[in-house]
Design an enzyme around this catalytic site. Sequence first.
Site, PDB file in Angstrom:
ATOM      1  N   GLY A  24       0.837  -1.195   0.000  1.00  0.00           N
ATOM      2  CA  GLY A  24       0.000   0.000   0.000  1.00  0.00           C
ATOM      3  C   GLY A  24       0.867   1.237   0.000  1.00  0.00           C
ATOM      4  O   GLY A  24       1.934   1.280  -0.612  1.00  0.00           O
ATOM      5  N   ASN A  38      -3.414  -4.523   2.168  1.00  0.00           N
ATOM      6  CA  ASN A  38      -4.149  -3.814   1.130  1.00  0.00           C
ATOM      7  C   ASN A  38      -4.537  -4.736  -0.014  1.00  0.00           C
ATOM      8  O   ASN A  38      -3.738  -5.560  -0.456  1.00  0.00           O
ATOM      9  CB  ASN A  38      -3.297  -2.661   0.591  1.00  0.00           C
ATOM     10  N   GLU A  88      -8.248  -1.177   3.096  1.00  0.00           N
ATOM     11  CA  GLU A  88      -7.102  -1.432   3.964  1.00  0.00           C
ATOM     12  C   GLU A  88      -7.568  -2.172   5.203  1.00  0.00           C
ATOM     13  O   GLU A  88      -8.387  -1.671   5.965  1.00  0.00           O
ATOM     14  CB  GLU A  88      -6.442  -0.113   4.345  1.00  0.00           C
TER      15      GLU A  88
END
Length: 160
Positions: A24, A38, A88
């Site tokens: 991420g 992520n 996330e």
Amino acid sequence: MLRSSFSTMNECLPYFTRGQVIKGFGRGSKELGIPTANFPEDVVSKLPAGFSTGVYYGWAKVDDGTVEKMVMSIGWNPYYKNKKKSMETHILHSFKEDFYGSVLSVAILGYIREERGFSSLDELITAIKSDIAEAERQLERPEWKIFITDNFFQDQINSS
């Protein structure tokens, strides 16, 4: 405080998805002290149209590991002014190492709050810690614990 007035969003729950963990923005562990896994854009783009941005709770499993509690942010993270929508996942379990490339399976069960901006990093961290505490409380409820043994998690490797 849990909000339940989002009828369109509630129609989408529970929501089950899986995908390969990607790198991420690198903020979770380093800047916030709250590591996240992520999902790639193709998983994010498959969210139902009525799925609201915000913070959710549910269960997560990495590869063939154990099913753990999780809290997930879905949206553009206004504090950071992201240009792309993201999913996330913070798993409430300590991992010894990163698991980029692993298969992450999640069951999103409930909604905690809407996505919002924060005036400082400390304010954001405080909100995330509050979200984690709410997820912990909610996932102790019997109606959510039954999802730990859902076939979705049992069939993870075969259906990914």
